[in-house]
Design a protein around this motif. Structure first.
Motif, PDB file in Angstrom:
ATOM      1  N   THR A   4       0.852  -1.348   0.002  1.00 49.78           N
ATOM      2  CA  THR A   4       0.023   0.045  -0.032  1.00 49.78           C
ATOM      3  C   THR A   4       0.861   1.362   0.033  1.00 49.78           C
ATOM      4  OG1 THR A   4      -1.678  -0.997   1.345  1.00 49.78           O
ATOM      5  CG2 THR A   4      -1.884   1.209   1.109  1.00 49.78           C
ATOM      6  N   LYS A   5       0.430   2.315  -0.765  1.00 50.10           N
ATOM      7  CA  LYS A   5       1.053   3.619  -0.956  1.00 50.10           C
ATOM      8  C   LYS A   5       1.015   4.331   0.466  1.00 50.10           C
ATOM      9  CE  LYS A   5       1.989   3.696  -5.928  1.00 50.10           C
ATOM     10  NZ  LYS A   5       1.880   4.485  -7.087  1.00 50.10           N
ATOM     11  N   LEU A 172      15.001  -2.557 -12.386  1.00 49.78           N
ATOM     12  CA  LEU A 172      14.011  -2.880 -13.286  1.00 49.78           C
ATOM     13  C   LEU A 172      13.869  -4.230 -13.130  1.00 49.78           C
ATOM     14  CD1 LEU A 172      15.295  -1.303 -16.572  1.00 49.78           C
ATOM     15  CD2 LEU A 172      13.824  -0.396 -14.700  1.00 49.78           C
ATOM     16  N   PHE A 173      14.585  -5.271 -12.682  1.00 49.06           N
ATOM     17  CA  PHE A 173      14.189  -6.680 -12.495  1.00 49.06           C
ATOM     18  C   PHE A 173      13.202  -6.773 -11.357  1.00 49.06           C
ATOM     19  CE2 PHE A 173      15.423 -10.577 -10.309  1.00 49.06           C
ATOM     20  CZ  PHE A 173      14.913 -11.525 -11.264  1.00 49.06           C
ATOM     21  N   VAL A 174      13.631  -5.930 -10.107  1.00 52.85           N
ATOM     22  CA  VAL A 174      12.954  -6.287  -8.964  1.00 52.85           C
ATOM     23  C   VAL A 174      11.648  -5.666  -9.272  1.00 52.85           C
ATOM     24  CG1 VAL A 174      12.599  -5.528  -6.582  1.00 52.85           C
ATOM     25  CG2 VAL A 174      14.896  -6.508  -7.530  1.00 52.85           C
ATOM     26  N   GLY A 175      11.312  -4.777  -9.938  1.00 51.71           N
ATOM     27  CA  GLY A 175      10.212  -4.023 -10.173  1.00 51.71           C
ATOM     28  C   GLY A 175       9.202  -4.952 -10.829  1.00 51.71           C
ATOM     29  N   LYS A 176       9.461  -6.093 -11.417  1.00 53.23           N
ATOM     30  CA  LYS A 176       8.743  -7.052 -12.119  1.00 53.23           C
ATOM     31  C   LYS A 176       8.768  -8.392 -11.845  1.00 53.23           C
ATOM     32  CE  LYS A 176       8.173  -4.037 -16.230  1.00 53.23           C
ATOM     33  NZ  LYS A 176       8.077  -4.152 -17.916  1.00 53.23           N
ATOM     34  N   SER A 222      31.346  -0.070  12.948  1.00 57.92           N
ATOM     35  CA  SER A 222      30.970   0.237  11.560  1.00 57.92           C
ATOM     36  C   SER A 222      30.095  -1.107  11.179  1.00 57.92           C
ATOM     37  CB  SER A 222      32.452   0.405  10.879  1.00 57.92           C
ATOM     38  OG  SER A 222      32.945   1.312  10.868  1.00 57.92           O
ATOM     39  N   MET A 223      30.817  -2.368  11.349  1.00 58.42           N
ATOM     40  CA  MET A 223      30.187  -3.531  11.029  1.00 58.42           C
ATOM     41  C   MET A 223      28.674  -3.759  11.473  1.00 58.42           C
ATOM     42  SD  MET A 223      30.199  -6.262   9.011  1.00 58.42           S
ATOM     43  CE  MET A 223      31.796  -6.874   8.591  1.00 58.42           C
ATOM     44  N   LEU A 224      28.376  -3.308  12.740  1.00 56.69           N
ATOM     45  CA  LEU A 224      27.232  -3.534  13.407  1.00 56.69           C
ATOM     46  C   LEU A 224      26.335  -2.543  12.706  1.00 56.69           C
ATOM     47  CD1 LEU A 224      25.578  -4.726  15.837  1.00 56.69           C
ATOM     48  CD2 LEU A 224      26.394  -2.642  17.257  1.00 56.69           C
ATOM     49  N   LEU A 225      26.766  -1.375  12.456  1.00 56.31           N
ATOM     50  CA  LEU A 225      25.848  -0.271  12.119  1.00 56.31           C
ATOM     51  C   LEU A 225      25.450  -0.508  10.554  1.00 56.31           C
ATOM     52  CD1 LEU A 225      27.451   2.991  12.977  1.00 56.31           C
ATOM     53  CD2 LEU A 225      25.219   2.167  13.956  1.00 56.31           C
ATOM     54  N   LEU A 226      26.508  -1.252   9.807  1.00 59.79           N
ATOM     55  CA  LEU A 226      26.135  -1.512   8.344  1.00 59.79           C
ATOM     56  C   LEU A 226      25.123  -2.685   8.448  1.00 59.79           C
ATOM     57  CD1 LEU A 226      29.755  -1.665   7.130  1.00 59.79           C
ATOM     58  CD2 LEU A 226      27.995  -0.383   6.207  1.00 59.79           C
ATOM     59  N   ILE A 227      25.197  -3.630   9.163  1.00 55.42           N
ATOM     60  CA  ILE A 227      24.102  -4.864   9.450  1.00 55.42           C
ATOM     61  C   ILE A 227      23.009  -4.183   9.897  1.00 55.42           C
ATOM     62  CG2 ILE A 227      23.558  -6.827  10.558  1.00 55.42           C
ATOM     63  CD1 ILE A 227      26.684  -7.327  11.138  1.00 55.42           C
ATOM     64  N   ILE A 228      22.700  -3.653  10.732  1.00 53.38           N
ATOM     65  CA  ILE A 228      21.463  -3.267  11.351  1.00 53.38           C
ATOM     66  C   ILE A 228      20.930  -2.121  10.447  1.00 53.38           C
ATOM     67  CG2 ILE A 228      20.256  -2.051  13.191  1.00 53.38           C
ATOM     68  CD1 ILE A 228      22.177  -3.266  15.139  1.00 53.38           C
ATOM     69  N   PHE A 229      21.414  -1.006  10.232  1.00 53.28           N
ATOM     70  CA  PHE A 229      20.814   0.158   9.388  1.00 53.28           C
ATOM     71  C   PHE A 229      21.164  -0.094   7.947  1.00 53.28           C
ATOM     72  CE2 PHE A 229      21.266   1.672  13.997  1.00 53.28           C
ATOM     73  CZ  PHE A 229      19.923   2.225  14.144  1.00 53.28           C
ATOM     74  N   GLY A 230      22.282  -0.069   7.726  1.00 50.39           N
ATOM     75  CA  GLY A 230      22.638  -0.037   6.399  1.00 50.39           C
ATOM     76  C   GLY A 230      21.913  -1.375   5.493  1.00 50.39           C
ATOM     77  N   SER A 231      21.836  -2.373   6.076  1.00 52.60           N
ATOM     78  CA  SER A 231      21.258  -3.598   5.324  1.00 52.60           C
ATOM     79  C   SER A 231      19.812  -3.688   5.755  1.00 52.60           C
ATOM     80  CB  SER A 231      22.147  -4.966   5.865  1.00 52.60           C
ATOM     81  OG  SER A 231      23.505  -4.528   5.458  1.00 52.60           O
ATOM     82  N   ILE A 232      19.621  -4.021   7.014  1.00 53.36           N
ATOM     83  CA  ILE A 232      18.248  -4.542   7.426  1.00 53.36           C
ATOM     84  C   ILE A 232      17.335  -3.445   7.014  1.00 53.36           C
ATOM     85  CG2 ILE A 232      16.749  -5.293   9.293  1.00 53.36           C
ATOM     86  CD1 ILE A 232      19.091  -6.620  10.472  1.00 53.36           C
ATOM     87  N   VAL A 233      17.390  -2.223   7.728  1.00 55.66           N
ATOM     88  CA  VAL A 233      16.508  -1.052   7.750  1.00 55.66           C
ATOM     89  C   VAL A 233      16.535  -0.234   6.284  1.00 55.66           C
ATOM     90  CG1 VAL A 233      15.952   1.223   8.506  1.00 55.66           C
ATOM     91  CG2 VAL A 233      16.627  -0.471  10.013  1.00 55.66           C
ATOM     92  N   ALA A 234      17.689  -0.078   5.651  1.00 56.17           N
ATOM     93  CA  ALA A 234      17.641   0.699   4.591  1.00 56.17           C
ATOM     94  C   ALA A 234      17.282  -0.141   3.328  1.00 56.17           C
ATOM     95  CB  ALA A 234      18.931   1.277   4.115  1.00 56.17           C
ATOM     96  N   PHE A 235      17.634  -1.340   3.055  1.00 58.26           N
ATOM     97  CA  PHE A 235      17.457  -2.257   2.169  1.00 58.26           C
ATOM     98  C   PHE A 235      16.086  -2.817   1.822  1.00 58.26           C
ATOM     99  CE2 PHE A 235      18.081  -5.864  -0.785  1.00 58.26           C
ATOM    100  CZ  PHE A 235      18.719  -5.232  -1.862  1.00 58.26           C
ATOM    101  N   THR A 236      15.498  -3.064   3.185  1.00 66.56           N
ATOM    102  CA  THR A 236      13.766  -3.292   3.121  1.00 66.56           C
ATOM    103  C   THR A 236      13.464  -2.184   2.731  1.00 66.56           C
ATOM    104  OG1 THR A 236      14.499  -4.724   5.243  1.00 66.56           O
ATOM    105  CG2 THR A 236      12.161  -3.959   4.674  1.00 66.56           C
ATOM    106  N   ALA A 237      13.511  -0.833   3.094  1.00 61.58           N
ATOM    107  CA  ALA A 237      12.771   0.332   2.733  1.00 61.58           C
ATOM    108  C   ALA A 237      13.057   0.398   0.977  1.00 61.58           C
ATOM    109  CB  ALA A 237      13.507   1.450   3.351  1.00 61.58           C
ATOM    110  N   PHE A 238      14.321   0.178   0.413  1.00 55.09           N
ATOM    111  CA  PHE A 238      14.354   0.060  -0.785  1.00 55.09           C
ATOM    112  C   PHE A 238      13.910  -0.896  -1.533  1.00 55.09           C
ATOM    113  CE2 PHE A 238      17.095  -1.537  -4.322  1.00 55.09           C
ATOM    114  CZ  PHE A 238      17.082  -0.628  -5.004  1.00 55.09           C
ATOM    115  N   LYS A 243       8.474  -1.455  -5.250  1.00 52.02           N
ATOM    116  CA  LYS A 243       6.903  -1.884  -5.509  1.00 52.02           C
ATOM    117  C   LYS A 243       6.116  -0.913  -5.594  1.00 52.02           C
ATOM    118  CE  LYS A 243       7.931  -6.169  -6.019  1.00 52.02           C
ATOM    119  NZ  LYS A 243       7.502  -7.083  -7.162  1.00 52.02           N
ATOM    120  N   VAL A 244       6.417   0.261  -5.014  1.00 52.65           N
ATOM    121  CA  VAL A 244       5.221   1.322  -5.002  1.00 52.65           C
ATOM    122  C   VAL A 244       5.634   2.605  -5.484  1.00 52.65           C
ATOM    123  CG1 VAL A 244       4.348   0.555  -2.785  1.00 52.65           C
ATOM    124  CG2 VAL A 244       6.056   2.274  -2.836  1.00 52.65           C
TER     125      VAL A 244
END
Length: 314
Positions: A4-5, A172-176, A222-238, A243-244
């Protein structure tokens, strides 16, 4: 997080891919000075993927996906993370974090070209202006003597551009593609697949592995921040935004990331910001306006039309 948007979700997601991802260049630069690049990226993504699986199970989310979905997440994981990010980490041994972010800021331009090639989508005049500005900015950036004279900097620039192509096609690949409907689970599979691919690459290049307990404190943080925020949070948002929101809009994060990366690199690592780099950044950032200007012009046109009607009636 569904498809949902939701305006609040969209705002928070853009903040994540704009600001948080901008800081990952600094964090990767700190970590790669001590750790082998593919090992670093492998541990980051594999750990993030496993954490996502654990959180998903705790939230009652189904982890089972179809064979096609698993195959597609592996492809996306390779395009975005194993190659698209892992090789960028490798290049940070030879180029500044802000410089790498600036080259990657050309992604919206490549996405537009790919959409034209693979989807037949017409490139609007304002977007063409953005393309011209982007090419100008990239030329200003890579033509600097400080860049071309440094050892392996040219190779690093070429490899970053290859990563840029990988990310752009991946968008483009992920969008479809047929992917897990839950964005969090989808992220977990992409992360874990990338972690395995990068581990294989690390072993193939005979990188020495070490225990996190032997890392320095800055690298551990640095690794801790990369895992939690750079990977889990930001990539999920991406993944949510892909999709929307249209891919070229999502790709505009690469215009904001360089500003964050340059400021943080200058402040924490004493990376030099030349006047030519500053001009290149300004030119590239201006391009985001022209890529997004269609909607703004439509809104302005509607407002002008309504205002004109109101004035005529009164």
């Amino acid at each position: 997080m569904g498809t949902t948007k939701n305006p609040l979700f969209i705002v928070l997601a853009f903040f994540s891919i704009y600001v948080i991802w901008g800081s990952t260049y600094l964090l990767n630069k700190i970590a790669v000075t001590e750790l082998p690049p593919f090992m670093l990226a492998s541990i980051r993504f594999a750990t993030a993927g496993l954490l996502i699986f654990g959180i998903s199970r705790a939230m009652g989310k189904r982890l089972r996906i179809t064979r096609a979905q698993f195959f597609n997440t592996a492809i996306a994981g390779f395009l975005f993370l194993a190659f698209g990010n892992g090789v960028v980490v490798w290049t940070l041994r030879y180029v500044d974090s802000g410089f790498a972010a600036l080259i990657i800021s050309a992604q919206p331009l490549v996405v537009l070209v790919f959409m034209r090639i693979f989807e037949g989508k017409k490139i609007l005049p304002m977007s063409m202006v953005g393309v011209a500005l982007g090419l100008t900015g990239i030329y200003l950036l890579v033509s600097q003597k400080q860049v071309t004279s440094e050892e392996n900097s040219v190779l690093g620039s070429i490899m970053i551009f290859c990563c840029l192509l990988s990310w752009s096609y991946g968008s483009l690949f992920v969008g479809k593609a047929n992917l897990p409907t839950n964005h969090f689970v989808n992220t977990g599979y992409q992360m874990f697949a990338a972690g395995i691919i990068l581990a294989i690459a690390s072993l193939a290049f005979n990188e020495p592995w070490s225990s996190p307990f032997n890392w320095s404190t800055p690298v551990q943080y640095s690794m801790l921040l990369l895992i939690i925020f750079g990977s889990i949070v930001a990539f999920t948002a991406f993944n949510y935004l892909l999709k929307v929101i249209s891919p070229e809009k999502v790709a505009t994060s690469t215009y904001v990331n360089p500003v964050i990366a340059m400021i943080l690199g200058w402040y924490f690592l004493d990376e030099q910001i030349t006047s030519q780099s500053a001009i290149a950044a300004a030119v590239l950032l201006t391009g985001v306006y022209f890529i997004n200007t269609k909607k703004k012009l439509m809104v302005l046109s509607r407002f002008t039309s309504k205002a004109s009607t109101f004035l005529k009636k009164n």
